[in-house]
Design a protein around this motif. Sequence first.
Motif, PDB file in Angstrom:
ATOM      1  N   PRO A 112       0.827  -1.209   0.000  1.00  0.00           N
ATOM      2  CA  PRO A 112       0.000   0.000   0.000  1.00  0.00           C
ATOM      3  C   PRO A 112       0.857   1.252   0.000  1.00  0.00           C
ATOM      4  CG  PRO A 112       0.110  -0.907   2.212  1.00  0.00           C
ATOM      5  CD  PRO A 112       0.869  -1.856   1.317  1.00  0.00           C
ATOM      6  N   ALA A 113       0.294   2.344  -0.464  1.00  0.00           N
ATOM      7  CA  ALA A 113       0.990   3.632  -0.432  1.00  0.00           C
ATOM      8  C   ALA A 113      -0.036   4.752  -0.387  1.00  0.00           C
ATOM      9  CB  ALA A 113       1.887   3.800  -1.648  1.00  0.00           C
ATOM     10  N   THR A 114       0.303   5.792   0.347  1.00  0.00           N
ATOM     11  CA  THR A 114      -0.521   6.998   0.400  1.00  0.00           C
ATOM     12  C   THR A 114       0.173   8.063  -0.424  1.00  0.00           C
ATOM     13  OG1 THR A 114      -1.285   6.440   2.623  1.00  0.00           O
ATOM     14  CG2 THR A 114      -1.563   8.725   1.906  1.00  0.00           C
ATOM     15  N   THR A 115      -0.460   8.497  -1.505  1.00  0.00           N
ATOM     16  CA  THR A 115       0.182   9.457  -2.394  1.00  0.00           C
ATOM     17  C   THR A 115      -0.836  10.129  -3.291  1.00  0.00           C
ATOM     18  OG1 THR A 115       1.893   9.734  -4.084  1.00  0.00           O
ATOM     19  CG2 THR A 115       0.627   7.697  -4.157  1.00  0.00           C
ATOM     20  N   ASP A 116      -0.496  11.341  -3.722  1.00  0.00           N
ATOM     21  CA  ASP A 116      -1.287  12.059  -4.718  1.00  0.00           C
ATOM     22  C   ASP A 116      -0.589  12.084  -6.069  1.00  0.00           C
ATOM     23  OD1 ASP A 116      -3.373  12.727  -2.951  1.00  0.00           O
ATOM     24  OD2 ASP A 116      -2.245  14.433  -2.162  1.00  0.00           O
ATOM     25  N   LEU A 117       0.466  11.294  -6.222  1.00  0.00           N
ATOM     26  CA  LEU A 117       1.131  11.214  -7.516  1.00  0.00           C
ATOM     27  C   LEU A 117       0.141  10.795  -8.601  1.00  0.00           C
ATOM     28  CD1 LEU A 117       4.480   9.360  -6.660  1.00  0.00           C
ATOM     29  CD2 LEU A 117       4.270  11.726  -7.453  1.00  0.00           C
ATOM     30  N   ASP A 118       0.309  11.331  -9.809  1.00  0.00           N
ATOM     31  CA  ASP A 118      -0.530  10.875 -10.908  1.00  0.00           C
ATOM     32  C   ASP A 118      -0.236   9.405 -11.171  1.00  0.00           C
ATOM     33  OD1 ASP A 118       1.372  10.677 -13.484  1.00  0.00           O
ATOM     34  OD2 ASP A 118       2.010  12.372 -12.255  1.00  0.00           O
ATOM     35  N   TRP A 119      -1.199   8.725 -11.811  1.00  0.00           N
ATOM     36  CA  TRP A 119      -1.084   7.279 -11.975  1.00  0.00           C
ATOM     37  C   TRP A 119       0.128   6.888 -12.817  1.00  0.00           C
ATOM     38  CZ3 TRP A 119      -3.112   4.429  -8.568  1.00  0.00           C
ATOM     39  CH2 TRP A 119      -4.366   4.703  -8.017  1.00  0.00           C
ATOM     40  N   ALA A 120       0.453   7.660 -13.842  1.00  0.00           N
ATOM     41  CA  ALA A 120       1.591   7.311 -14.688  1.00  0.00           C
ATOM     42  C   ALA A 120       2.889   7.329 -13.887  1.00  0.00           C
ATOM     43  CB  ALA A 120       1.687   8.253 -15.876  1.00  0.00           C
ATOM     44  N   THR A 121       3.071   8.358 -13.064  1.00  0.00           N
ATOM     45  CA  THR A 121       4.286   8.442 -12.244  1.00  0.00           C
ATOM     46  C   THR A 121       4.315   7.333 -11.208  1.00  0.00           C
ATOM     47  OG1 THR A 121       4.351  10.840 -12.551  1.00  0.00           O
ATOM     48  CG2 THR A 121       5.651   9.935 -10.746  1.00  0.00           C
ATOM     49  N   PHE A 122       3.202   7.127 -10.529  1.00  0.00           N
ATOM     50  CA  PHE A 122       3.129   6.056  -9.535  1.00  0.00           C
ATOM     51  C   PHE A 122       3.356   4.700 -10.202  1.00  0.00           C
ATOM     52  CE2 PHE A 122       0.296   3.674  -6.317  1.00  0.00           C
ATOM     53  CZ  PHE A 122       1.352   3.474  -5.445  1.00  0.00           C
ATOM     54  N   GLY A 123       2.819   4.538 -11.405  1.00  0.00           N
ATOM     55  CA  GLY A 123       2.964   3.280 -12.120  1.00  0.00           C
ATOM     56  C   GLY A 123       4.378   2.970 -12.542  1.00  0.00           C
ATOM     57  N   ALA A 124       5.215   3.991 -12.627  1.00  0.00           N
ATOM     58  CA  ALA A 124       6.609   3.780 -13.004  1.00  0.00           C
ATOM     59  C   ALA A 124       7.451   3.214 -11.864  1.00  0.00           C
ATOM     60  CB  ALA A 124       7.229   5.103 -13.476  1.00  0.00           C
ATOM     61  N   LEU A 125       6.951   3.282 -10.637  1.00  0.00           N
ATOM     62  CA  LEU A 125       7.814   3.097  -9.479  1.00  0.00           C
ATOM     63  C   LEU A 125       8.011   1.687  -8.946  1.00  0.00           C
ATOM     64  CD1 LEU A 125       6.728   6.219  -7.355  1.00  0.00           C
ATOM     65  CD2 LEU A 125       8.561   6.033  -9.053  1.00  0.00           C
ATOM     66  N   PRO A 126       6.976   0.839  -8.847  1.00  0.00           N
ATOM     67  CA  PRO A 126       7.121  -0.365  -8.008  1.00  0.00           C
ATOM     68  C   PRO A 126       8.302  -1.265  -8.339  1.00  0.00           C
ATOM     69  CG  PRO A 126       4.824  -0.034  -8.613  1.00  0.00           C
ATOM     70  CD  PRO A 126       5.614   0.958  -9.407  1.00  0.00           C
TER      71      PRO A 126
END
Length: 325
Positions: A112-126
Motif C-alpha cells: 500500500p501507499a498513500t500518495t497524490d502522484l498521478d497514476w503514470a508516475t506512480f505506475g513507473a515506481l514499483p
Amino acid sequence: MDMRAIVLDGPVEPEELRVRRVPVPEPQSGWVRVKVEAFGLNRSEYHVREGLAAGVTFPIIPGIEAVGTIDSAPGGEFAEGQRVAAMMGGMGRQYDGGYAEYVVVPASSITPATTDLDWATFGALPEMLQTAHGSLFTGLAIEPGQSILIRGGTSSVGMAAAAIAKEHGLTVFSTTRNPDRVGVLKEHGVDHPIVDDGNVAEKVREIQENGVHAALELIGTNVLPDTLKALAVHGTACFTGMLSDNWTIPDFYPMDYLPNGVRLTAYSGQSHDLPAEAFQRYVDLVAAGKLPIRIDRVFAMEEIGAAHRIMADGKAVGKLVVTVN
C-alpha cells in the motif's frame, strides 16, 4: 463482467500485441483484486513475449507489476479503494499479470501507499524501485561515502539506482553506450557519466585509481569481466540485469574469472525485499522532487505494441509506462 487485457497465446512480435476482452478474474481467500490504473514495462515481459522465460504457460496475461486501487479483498487484508502497488510473486508468469484492467494477486504481493502522484508516475515506481533497492541494499550493502558503478545506467533500474545511491550519499559512476545520453545522466545526478566502449574499467580507474567499492551489473555476462575489473579490492559486483540477453558464463573458472579480492553476488528478489515503509519513503521523495525518476514515455493500452517495440530496440531512457483508463 469482462475487461480489456493483453493476452499472449505464445511468442509474438511487438506489433502483434493486441487488446482483447476477457472475463474479470475473481479473487479467492488470501488473494485480492486490484483495479489497475497503470503498469510499467519490464525486461521480464520482453522475455515472456519472446518465449524466453522459463516456467511460463500460455495463454498468459503478462506484467510483473501494476498500480491501482483495491477492488475486492475477501480476507479483509486491505480496504476497498486503497491505493496499492502489486508486484512480483509470480505475476505474469505463474498466473495472469498486470497488463489488464483488473488483476488478482496474493495479498502478500501488495504494497500500500498513500500518495497524490498521478497514476503514470506512480505506475513507473514499483518494480523499478524494488529492483534498485534490493540490488543496492541486499546485493551490495551500500554505505554512505562509498562509490558505485552502474553498468546500464540509462535503463529504468539504472536511473533509479543512481538516484537512490546519490540520496544515500554515494559517488555514482554510470554508463551509457550512447554519447548523446551523457547529459541525461548528469541531469539525474550522476557524478561520472561514462561512455561504454567495452573498456569501462579503464575509464573508471582514470578517475578513481583504486577502483569503486560497488558495481551494479545490468547489461549481462558479456561485459561482467570488465565490470569486475573496475572494482577495488574487497569491492562487490551485483549481477541483476541482462539487457544484452547474455545470462550465463560458459566454462566458469572462478580463479581466472574473478580479480583477486573481488566479490560477485546476484539479486533476483521479491516484493518483500522492499518494505512498505521504504516504498512509502521513496514515493514521498519522488513527490517532493527529491528523488529524480525518469519516465521515457507514457502509452495508452492500445499502444502496447509500440511500447514493446521501443523496449525491444533499447530506445527508452528511463521507464516506459502504460495507463489503463
